[in-house]
Design an enzyme around this catalytic site. Structure first.
Site, PDB file in Angstrom:
ATOM      1  N   GLY A 172       2.174 -11.247  15.029  1.00 44.81           N
ATOM      2  CA  GLY A 172       2.791 -11.406  16.350  1.00 44.81           C
ATOM      3  C   GLY A 172       2.797 -12.857  16.792  1.00 44.81           C
ATOM      4  O   GLY A 172       3.828 -13.369  17.242  1.00 44.81           O
ATOM      5  N   CYS A 179      -2.731  -8.279   8.839  1.00 47.18           N
ATOM      6  CA  CYS A 179      -1.727  -7.679   7.952  1.00 47.18           C
ATOM      7  C   CYS A 179      -1.691  -8.363   6.587  1.00 47.18           C
ATOM      8  O   CYS A 179      -1.759  -7.711   5.555  1.00 47.18           O
ATOM      9  CB  CYS A 179      -0.355  -7.743   8.618  1.00 47.18           C
ATOM     10  SG  CYS A 179       0.949  -7.114   7.580  1.00 47.18           S
ATOM     11  N   LYS A 231      -3.567  -3.788   1.199  1.00 47.18           N
ATOM     12  CA  LYS A 231      -3.657  -2.315   1.126  1.00 47.18           C
ATOM     13  C   LYS A 231      -2.551  -1.725   0.241  1.00 47.18           C
ATOM     14  O   LYS A 231      -2.782  -0.885  -0.610  1.00 47.18           O
ATOM     15  CB  LYS A 231      -3.608  -1.753   2.545  1.00 47.18           C
ATOM     16  CG  LYS A 231      -3.662  -0.245   2.682  1.00 47.18           C
ATOM     17  CD  LYS A 231      -2.322   0.448   2.658  1.00 47.18           C
ATOM     18  CE  LYS A 231      -1.276  -0.111   3.565  1.00 47.18           C
ATOM     19  NZ  LYS A 231      -1.466   0.134   4.971  1.00 47.18           N
ATOM     20  N   GLY A 283     -10.580   9.804  10.151  1.00 44.67           N
ATOM     21  CA  GLY A 283      -9.452  10.671   9.801  1.00 44.67           C
ATOM     22  C   GLY A 283      -8.133  10.058  10.217  1.00 44.67           C
ATOM     23  O   GLY A 283      -7.176  10.762  10.500  1.00 44.67           O
ATOM     24  N   GLU A 306      -5.895   6.157   3.677  1.00 42.01           N
ATOM     25  CA  GLU A 306      -5.377   5.235   2.667  1.00 42.01           C
ATOM     26  C   GLU A 306      -6.482   4.836   1.690  1.00 42.01           C
ATOM     27  O   GLU A 306      -6.281   4.843   0.468  1.00 42.01           O
ATOM     28  CB  GLU A 306      -4.768   4.009   3.356  1.00 42.01           C
ATOM     29  CG  GLU A 306      -3.510   4.378   4.131  1.00 42.01           C
ATOM     30  CD  GLU A 306      -2.869   3.245   4.927  1.00 42.01           C
ATOM     31  OE1 GLU A 306      -1.690   3.371   5.283  1.00 42.01           O
ATOM     32  OE2 GLU A 306      -3.544   2.245   5.203  1.00 42.01           O
ATOM     33  N   HIS A 341      22.446  12.939  -4.636  1.00 36.31           N
ATOM     34  CA  HIS A 341      21.858  13.890  -5.567  1.00 36.31           C
ATOM     35  C   HIS A 341      21.575  13.239  -6.910  1.00 36.31           C
ATOM     36  O   HIS A 341      22.400  12.478  -7.389  1.00 36.31           O
ATOM     37  CB  HIS A 341      22.833  15.063  -5.733  1.00 36.31           C
ATOM     38  CG  HIS A 341      22.251  16.192  -6.510  1.00 36.31           C
ATOM     39  ND1 HIS A 341      21.247  17.001  -5.996  1.00 36.31           N
ATOM     40  CD2 HIS A 341      22.518  16.629  -7.761  1.00 36.31           C
ATOM     41  CE1 HIS A 341      20.924  17.899  -6.908  1.00 36.31           C
ATOM     42  NE2 HIS A 341      21.676  17.699  -7.992  1.00 36.31           N
ATOM     43  N   GLU A 359      17.580  13.924  -0.004  1.00 31.24           N
ATOM     44  CA  GLU A 359      18.777  14.696   0.358  1.00 31.24           C
ATOM     45  C   GLU A 359      18.404  15.974   1.097  1.00 31.24           C
ATOM     46  O   GLU A 359      19.224  16.556   1.810  1.00 31.24           O
ATOM     47  CB  GLU A 359      19.643  15.010  -0.875  1.00 31.24           C
ATOM     48  CG  GLU A 359      19.023  15.992  -1.839  1.00 31.24           C
ATOM     49  CD  GLU A 359      19.939  16.311  -3.037  1.00 31.24           C
ATOM     50  OE1 GLU A 359      21.135  16.540  -2.837  1.00 31.24           O
ATOM     51  OE2 GLU A 359      19.424  16.333  -4.173  1.00 31.24           O
TER      52      GLU A 359
HETATM   53  P1  NDP Z   1      -7.355   5.252  13.842  1.00 32.10           P
HETATM   54  O1  NDP Z   1      -7.473   5.066  15.289  1.00 32.10           O
HETATM   55  O2  NDP Z   1      -6.033   5.569  13.243  1.00 32.10           O
HETATM   56  O3  NDP Z   1      -8.362   6.375  13.354  1.00 32.10           O
HETATM   57  C1  NDP Z   1      -9.726   6.306  13.651  1.00 32.10           C
HETATM   58  C2  NDP Z   1     -10.371   7.551  13.091  1.00 32.10           C
HETATM   59  O4  NDP Z   1     -11.780   7.432  13.211  1.00 32.10           O
HETATM   60  C3  NDP Z   1      -9.956   8.802  13.843  1.00 32.10           C
HETATM   61  O5  NDP Z   1      -9.841   9.835  12.915  1.00 32.10           O
HETATM   62  C4  NDP Z   1     -11.139   9.021  14.785  1.00 32.10           C
HETATM   63  O6  NDP Z   1     -11.361  10.374  15.094  1.00 32.10           O
HETATM   64  C5  NDP Z   1     -12.289   8.537  13.946  1.00 32.10           C
HETATM   65  N1  NDP Z   1     -13.409   8.049  14.747  1.00 32.10           N
HETATM   66  C6  NDP Z   1     -13.360   7.211  15.804  1.00 32.10           C
HETATM   67  N2  NDP Z   1     -14.603   6.960  16.268  1.00 32.10           N
HETATM   68  C7  NDP Z   1     -15.462   7.665  15.495  1.00 32.10           C
HETATM   69  C8  NDP Z   1     -16.856   7.834  15.471  1.00 32.10           C
HETATM   70  N3  NDP Z   1     -17.642   7.215  16.360  1.00 32.10           N
HETATM   71  N4  NDP Z   1     -17.403   8.635  14.543  1.00 32.10           N
HETATM   72  C9  NDP Z   1     -16.627   9.271  13.648  1.00 32.10           C
HETATM   73  N5  NDP Z   1     -15.281   9.153  13.606  1.00 32.10           N
HETATM   74  C10 NDP Z   1     -14.707   8.358  14.518  1.00 32.10           C
HETATM   75  O7  NDP Z   1      -7.993   3.929  13.242  1.00 32.10           O
HETATM   76  P2  NDP Z   1      -7.942   3.251  11.829  1.00 32.10           P
HETATM   77  O8  NDP Z   1      -9.216   2.516  11.733  1.00 32.10           O
HETATM   78  O9  NDP Z   1      -7.578   4.208  10.758  1.00 32.10           O
HETATM   79  O10 NDP Z   1      -6.730   2.243  11.992  1.00 32.10           O
HETATM   80  C11 NDP Z   1      -6.684   1.314  13.092  1.00 32.10           C
HETATM   81  C12 NDP Z   1      -5.270   1.060  13.517  1.00 32.10           C
HETATM   82  O11 NDP Z   1      -4.621   0.278  12.543  1.00 32.10           O
HETATM   83  C13 NDP Z   1      -4.435   2.330  13.657  1.00 32.10           C
HETATM   84  O12 NDP Z   1      -4.396   2.761  14.975  1.00 32.10           O
HETATM   85  C14 NDP Z   1      -3.089   1.944  13.165  1.00 32.10           C
HETATM   86  O13 NDP Z   1      -2.263   1.694  14.277  1.00 32.10           O
HETATM   87  C15 NDP Z   1      -3.273   0.676  12.384  1.00 32.10           C
HETATM   88  N6  NDP Z   1      -2.993   0.895  10.958  1.00 32.10           N
HETATM   89  C16 NDP Z   1      -1.740   1.225  10.563  1.00 32.10           C
HETATM   90  C17 NDP Z   1      -1.468   1.412   9.224  1.00 32.10           C
HETATM   91  C18 NDP Z   1      -0.096   1.779   8.784  1.00 32.10           C
HETATM   92  O14 NDP Z   1       0.837   1.664   9.544  1.00 32.10           O
HETATM   93  N7  NDP Z   1       0.055   2.261   7.548  1.00 32.10           N
HETATM   94  C19 NDP Z   1      -2.480   1.265   8.212  1.00 32.10           C
HETATM   95  C20 NDP Z   1      -3.765   0.953   8.750  1.00 32.10           C
HETATM   96  C21 NDP Z   1      -3.997   0.763  10.068  1.00 32.10           C
HETATM   97  P3  NDP Z   1     -10.616  11.146  16.271  1.00 32.10           P
HETATM   98  O15 NDP Z   1      -9.214  11.371  15.823  1.00 32.10           O
HETATM   99  O16 NDP Z   1     -11.407  12.411  16.377  1.00 32.10           O
HETATM  100  O17 NDP Z   1     -10.721  10.277  17.478  1.00 32.10           O
END
Ligand code: NDP
Length: 453
Positions: free
Chosen positions: A16, A43, A51, A175, A181, A435, A440
């Site tokens: 950004g 990134c 990644k 999750g 990933e 195809h 498709e």
């Molecule tokens: P996310 O916010 O996507 O996911 C965090 C995960 O960790 C959720 O499943 C959450 O659970 C869980 N969590 C949060 N706190 C705790 C805790 N204290 N104990 C156990 N589990 C926990 O974060 P990421 O770290 O995966 O990615 C960060 C950001 O980076 C994303 O929001 C995304 O926008 C960006 N990103 C995008 C990518 C892409 O476009 N391909 C690739 C990588 C990152 P719950 O759902 O229950 O809250």
């Protein structure tokens, strides 16, 4: 004499910050950008780019295994993570250089220092003070780990990119995007990969069927899902880490990686002195033009915790440059942003999931397809592709498209244009397919799923 040293002082040279600085300079502004770590930000250095390279690397073993169905005889491949890391580092250095040349070529002054805000028009970097008509904060975010005993023994994605030896047993916690990933990456490279998620369904805010399909496919490929589970303590025992779970069970691993979200990098940045408000998560509060509560301070990207994706940060950066230096006040349209999870298989979507669409639009129609792609008729793989369209019944508009399967990100990018244009299901149906492709299927799904009785 100009009143300020610069028209724009950007803190943070990630996606950004670089985009905003270059465009502002292009519009004639005198611009400086300060960066304390690496040009290109998360990134380029510890995010999207490495990644994706790692996920390509992780896929090779499976491709070799599938080769025999196509008549090839290939020896069992061996993997050298140190070699991959070195090659990846070399590529990142090349990209760092490109970023430097792009900035310098646009006339932007690069200051390789940490910068902090002194007041609404002053920044300090490397012991020097600079004044600017506008300050742009684009410092991104940083991975967070829960504060449990032994959390320091676990790594995050930042460190995962610098491992030289492949851990044999890995626990990936979370999750979301990064957890899925990396669980796939470790699995593909040959580790025993386990995903620990605290809830029952990964990707909590996504379409439920889409998330479940991705979980099923990842498990078919060898990732073990441990759901409704939480680590309470981590201890080191010799070369092995022991994770004690909330239910008392103990899991052993060589590496534990947290992917439990990222926090905005606003700590000790001096924002309070300038009157910049941050929210409870530490994210800078901004309006639709990315202007903070201090009129001369703007903020873009992950530090604002809006939609934390590189292309969104670059769009916000361009919008700020247009607003401030091109006499074209610009906001970013956050509707229908496509995203992909580069797990194995890939998963991508745009628009609303079924549950969200039902809540927002009431009457909807849902079209799904689940099939074995042509390639796997010979490869022997049991991998399936899943596609889903969610249609608002009253208008016939497609309001959501979801795909789990090879190259889902490539496919959904095109579908996102159709959604952005407000395409109807009838227009999808009137489009001729290519195809034979998996894509498709998006223009040949004729029968809506019967509503559950
Ligand atoms: P996310 O916010 O996507 O996911 C965090 C995960 O960790 C959720 O499943 C959450 O659970 C869980 N969590 C949060 N706190 C705790 C805790 N204290 N104990 C156990 N589990 C926990 O974060 P990421 O770290 O995966 O990615 C960060 C950001 O980076 C994303 O929001 C995304 O926008 C960006 N990103 C995008 C990518 C892409 O476009 N391909 C690739 C990588 C990152 P719950 O759902 O229950 O809250």
């Amino acid at each position: 004499m100009p009143q300020f040293d610069f028209d724009l002082f950007t803190i943070g040279a990630g996606s950004g910050g670089v985009r905003a600085s270059r465009f502002a300079a292009g519009f004639g502004a005198r611009v400086a950008v300060a960066e304390e770590r690496y040009l290109g930000g998360t990134c380029v250095n510890v995010g999207c780019i490495p990644k994706k390279l790692y996920s390509y690397a992780a896929h090779v073993r499976e491709e070799v295994h599938l080769a025999s169905g196509f008549g090839w005889k290939a020896a069992e491949p061996t993997f050298d993570l140190a070699k991959l890391a070195a090659n990846k580092n070399q590529e990142i250095e090349r990209l760092n250089g490109i970023y430097r040349r792009l900035l310098e070529g646009s006339g932007v002054k690069i200051i390789d220092e940490r910068a902090t805000v002194v007041d609404a028009h002053t920044v300090e970097a490397g012991g020097k003070r600079y004044t600017a008509a506008y300050i742009l904060v684009a410092v991104g975010g940083w991975p967070v780990k829960p504060a449990i005993p032994g959390a320091d023994l676990a790594i995050t994605s930042n460190e995962a990119f610098y491992l030289d030896t492949l851990p044999q047993r890995v626990l990936v916690v979370g999750g979301g995007y990064i957890a899925l990933e990396f669980a796939s990456i470790f699995n593909g490279m040959g580790a025993d990969s386990n995903l620990i998620y605290r809830g029952p369904n990964i990707l909590r805010s996504f379409d439920r069927e889409f998330s479940a399909m991705l979980a099923d496919e990842m498990q078919k490929k060898g990732v073990t899902f441990i759901l409704n589970a939480d680590i309470t303590t981590i201890e080191r025992h010799g070369r092995c880490l022991r994770a004690t779970m909330a239910d008392g069970t103990v899991l052993e691993a060589d590496c534990i990686m947290y992917a439990t979200g990222r926090a905005p990098n606003t700590h000790n940045l001096g924002l309070e002195a300038a009157g910049v408000k941050v929210n409870a998560k530490g994210a800078i509060v901004v309006d639709g033009y990315s202007q903070s509560t201090a009129p001369s301070v703007y903020a873009i990207g992950d530090v604002t915790d809006r939609v934390n994706l590189t292309p969104v940060a670059t769009a916000e950066g361009m919008a700020v440059a247009n607003t401030l230096f091109n006499r074209r006040p610009t906001t970013v349209d956050y509707s229908n942003i496509p995203t992909a999870i580069f797990a194995d298989p890939n998963a991508a979507n745009v628009g609303l999931g079924e549950e969200a669409a039902r809540a927002q639009h009431g009457e909807i129609d849902v079209y799904t397809a689940r099939f074995r792609p042509l390639k796997h008729t010979l490869s022997g793989s049991k991998e399936q592709v899943f596609m889903k369209l969610v249609v608002e019944r009253a208008s016939d508009r497609v309001v959501g498209a979801h795909m789990v399967g090879v190259d889902a990100g490539e496919v959904i990018q095109g579908i996102a244009i159709a959604l952005k244009c407000g395409a109807t299901k009838a227009q999808f149906d009137a489009t001729i397919g290519i195809h034979p492709t998996a894509a498709e299927e998006f223009v040949t799904m004729r029968t809506a799923r019967k509503p559950a009785a």
